[in-house]
Design a protein around this motif. Structure first.
Motif, short mmCIF file in Angstrom:
data_model
loop_
_atom_site.label_atom_id
_atom_site.label_comp_id
_atom_site.label_asym_id
_atom_site.label_seq_id
_atom_site.Cartn_x
_atom_site.Cartn_y
_atom_site.Cartn_z
N LEU A 23 -29.47 -32.43 -1.46
CA LEU A 23 -29.22 -32.29 -0.02
C LEU A 23 -28.81 -33.62 0.59
O LEU A 23 -27.82 -33.71 1.32
CB LEU A 23 -30.47 -31.74 0.68
CG LEU A 23 -30.39 -31.62 2.20
CD1 LEU A 23 -29.32 -30.62 2.61
CD2 LEU A 23 -31.75 -31.23 2.76
N ARG A 24 -29.56 -34.67 0.28
CA ARG A 24 -29.26 -36.01 0.79
C ARG A 24 -27.87 -36.49 0.35
O ARG A 24 -27.11 -37.01 1.16
CB ARG A 24 -30.34 -36.95 0.27
CG ARG A 24 -30.32 -38.33 0.79
CD ARG A 24 -31.55 -39.06 0.25
NE ARG A 24 -31.39 -40.48 0.42
CZ ARG A 24 -32.15 -41.38 -0.16
NH1 ARG A 24 -33.13 -41.00 -0.95
NH2 ARG A 24 -31.95 -42.65 0.05
N ALA A 25 -27.54 -36.27 -0.92
CA ALA A 25 -26.22 -36.67 -1.42
C ALA A 25 -25.12 -35.87 -0.73
O ALA A 25 -24.09 -36.43 -0.34
CB ALA A 25 -26.15 -36.47 -2.93
N LEU A 31 -20.79 -37.21 5.69
CA LEU A 31 -20.91 -37.96 6.93
C LEU A 31 -20.66 -39.47 6.83
O LEU A 31 -20.47 -40.12 7.84
CB LEU A 31 -22.31 -37.74 7.54
CG LEU A 31 -22.67 -36.31 7.89
CD1 LEU A 31 -24.09 -36.26 8.45
CD2 LEU A 31 -21.68 -35.73 8.89
N ARG A 32 -20.69 -40.00 5.63
CA ARG A 32 -20.56 -41.45 5.47
C ARG A 32 -19.21 -41.82 4.85
O ARG A 32 -18.64 -41.04 4.10
CB ARG A 32 -21.66 -41.97 4.54
CG ARG A 32 -23.04 -41.69 5.01
CD ARG A 32 -23.47 -42.73 5.95
NE ARG A 32 -24.86 -42.51 6.32
CZ ARG A 32 -25.39 -43.09 7.36
NH1 ARG A 32 -24.69 -43.89 8.10
NH2 ARG A 32 -26.64 -42.86 7.67
N PRO A 33 -18.75 -43.04 5.10
CA PRO A 33 -17.53 -43.51 4.43
C PRO A 33 -17.78 -43.65 2.92
O PRO A 33 -18.90 -43.92 2.50
CB PRO A 33 -17.26 -44.88 5.06
CG PRO A 33 -18.20 -45.03 6.19
CD PRO A 33 -19.28 -44.00 6.05
N PHE A 34 -16.71 -43.48 2.14
CA PHE A 34 -16.85 -43.55 0.68
C PHE A 34 -17.49 -44.86 0.24
O PHE A 34 -18.33 -44.86 -0.67
CB PHE A 34 -15.49 -43.36 -0.01
CG PHE A 34 -15.60 -43.52 -1.50
CD1 PHE A 34 -16.16 -42.51 -2.27
CD2 PHE A 34 -15.22 -44.69 -2.13
CE1 PHE A 34 -16.30 -42.65 -3.64
CE2 PHE A 34 -15.35 -44.83 -3.51
CZ PHE A 34 -15.88 -43.81 -4.26
N ALA A 35 -17.12 -45.98 0.85
CA ALA A 35 -17.67 -47.27 0.45
C ALA A 35 -19.20 -47.28 0.55
O ALA A 35 -19.88 -47.90 -0.27
CB ALA A 35 -17.08 -48.39 1.30
N THR A 36 -19.74 -46.59 1.51
CA THR A 36 -21.19 -46.50 1.66
C THR A 36 -21.78 -45.55 0.62
O THR A 36 -22.78 -45.87 -0.04
CB THR A 36 -21.56 -46.00 3.07
OG1 THR A 36 -20.97 -46.87 4.02
CG2 THR A 36 -23.05 -45.94 3.27
N VAL A 37 -21.16 -44.41 0.46
CA VAL A 37 -21.65 -43.39 -0.47
C VAL A 37 -21.58 -43.89 -1.91
O VAL A 37 -22.47 -43.62 -2.71
CB VAL A 37 -20.87 -42.07 -0.32
CG1 VAL A 37 -21.29 -41.06 -1.37
CG2 VAL A 37 -21.08 -41.51 1.08
N ALA A 38 -20.54 -44.64 -2.24
CA ALA A 38 -20.33 -45.10 -3.61
C ALA A 38 -21.52 -45.90 -4.13
O ALA A 38 -21.88 -45.79 -5.29
CB ALA A 38 -19.05 -45.93 -3.69
N THR A 39 -22.14 -46.66 -3.28
CA THR A 39 -23.27 -47.49 -3.71
C THR A 39 -24.62 -46.92 -3.29
O THR A 39 -25.65 -47.54 -3.52
CB THR A 39 -23.13 -48.91 -3.13
OG1 THR A 39 -23.11 -48.82 -1.70
CG2 THR A 39 -21.87 -49.59 -3.62
#
Length: 140
Positions: A23-25, A31-39
């Motif tokens: 769910l969190r992922a 909702l988040r930019p890829f650069a944030t999600v990637a890490t």
């Protein structure tokens, strides 16, 4: 009808953690930019040797939830969820982001490894060129 081989079921607490991680992922991806999600999944430093049995339990729990979500939880959601859970346990985690041209279409894929162990999404990773990878292992 062929039956799947019997595996020990993940503990209820592990299943709950997996459901929340998927769910969190899923929310982060939307909702988040890829650069944030990637890490997102690798914020904790690796401190333990990978445990194949613990990793297999995490993967089974994540895959079980991914099949039951009311939305499609594919490789990115599953990979990030598994990486979050493994990083929480102090295991080394590397999340790979790749792409490939398949039948004239650009396809993306995410897979996760813990040191030399395949975790999730690795079965067809060789078909994809690695665009980026993020690791919580300070030796990498």
């Amino acid at each position: 009808m062929t039956r799947r081989p019997h595996f020990d079921r993940p503990a209820p607490t592990l299943l709950t953690e997996a459901g929340l991680a998927v769910l969190r992922a899923s929310i982060a991806i939307r909702l988040r930019p890829f650069a944030t999600v990637a890490t997102y999944a690798i914020v904790r430093r690796a401190i333990a040797e990978p445990d194949p049995a613990a990793i297999a339990s995490v993967v089974r729990a994540v895959e079980a939830w991914a099949r039951r979500m009311p939305w499609r939880a594919l490789c990115m959601e599953q990979g990030i969820a598994a990486a979050i859970m493994l990083a929480r346990r102090g295991f080394p985690v590397t999340v790979f982001y790749g792409a490939a041209m398949t039948d004239g279409e650009l396809k993306a894929h995410v897979w996760v490894r813990s040191d030399e162990l395949d975790v999730i999404g690795c079965e067809n990773a060789s078909n994809f060129a690695v665009l980026s990878q993020f690791s919580n292992d300070s030796a990498s």
